[in-house]
Scaffold this active site. Sequence first.
Site, PDB file in Angstrom:
ATOM      1  CB  ALA A   1      -0.934  -0.006   1.201  1.00 24.13           C
TER       2      ALA A   1
ATOM      3  CG  LEU B   1       0.880   2.880   4.013  1.00 25.16           C
ATOM      4  CD1 LEU B   1      -0.323   2.559   4.900  1.00 25.16           C
ATOM      5  CD2 LEU B   1       1.104   4.397   3.997  1.00 25.16           C
TER       6      LEU B   1
ATOM      7  CB  ALA C   1      11.083  -1.424   4.355  1.00 25.39           C
ATOM      8  CB  ALA C   2       7.763  -2.587   8.450  1.00 29.68           C
TER       9      ALA C   2
ATOM     10  CG  ASP D   1      10.059   2.071   1.659  1.00 38.38           C
ATOM     11  OD1 ASP D   1      10.056   3.293   1.456  1.00 38.38           O
ATOM     12  OD2 ASP D   1       9.232   1.286   1.147  1.00 38.38           O
TER      13      ASP D   1
END
Length: 301
Positions: free
Chosen positions: A91, A93, A97-98, A135
């Site tokens: 999306a 957001l 990467a998180a 990111d």
Amino acid sequence: MTWGFGKVILLGEHAVVYGQPAVAGAVDRGVRMRAATCDGASTLTIPAWDLAVSCADEHPVADALRALLDAAAVGRQGLALHADVTLPAAAGLGSSAAVAVAMARAVAPEAPAERIEEIADAAERCFHGNPSGIDVALATRGGLGLYTRDDGLAPIDAAPVPIVVALSGEPRTTADMVARVKAAVEGSPRAMQRIEDLGACATRAARALSSGAVDRLGGLLGRAHGELASLGVSTPVLDALVEGALIAGASGAKLTGAGGGGAVIAYGPGREDEVLERWTAMGYQAFTTMVGATSAPESDT
Ligand code: PMV
């Protein structure tokens, strides 16, 4: 348990791939990772995305898992990673990467931030091809910052920015959108001017944020959306969400991340509820967030 932040790019996406600056901040949504031992090949499970892969699988996420474990030099056996995710996938957001940063921290708990970024980047490359690194930097460090490929993330000393986020629900991949912009840049010198203008908007936004002139943000968001649309990464739904936010009283709105779908952000201090209501009435999921989070939210486990 380890954590990776989700992020919102306020200004400068795509331009950042070409060395221009971007302004982005972490949000209080992200990925929390638990690591346990297991028999055989290491695994990654993300129940919120209906995903369970092992290092032995043929799957793009398995490729990323293998790349990350190899970059961390921890072998491919015996580790079960389980992710609790509070971000939608694909999306814009920063969800991949998180995940990568939370995994890197789980497999290399003692590593400093630069090394975490290096390990996470190995996984990101499997998804994005040529990621700028923005990111991963935000997912690792949090806060609000000005990012360039050459100099990394320079923190901006400013209060977190209240932003409303809408999810278009349209699927897309970052790699496709980066390729689309590349074709535009190769096809016309005007496209490179747009890239430079996006970078200039980011520089101005960083200055505005650090000098307390945050009211300038709305105009910069609007201008950037126009440039991104001209580069071919908006969609009719994203344009309609931007227009809906402006009708609801936001001072500016734009797509965020790679575009082609994904999310739209709006800045409109004091008008957040109206923007949320408008987007919800249009049939889209939306939420408010503070961009510039510096700590992971409390865990409820
Ligand atoms: O993956 P997304 O949607 O968060 O987009 C990342 C931002 C881009 O500038 C489009 C790509 C990059 O690597 O910086």
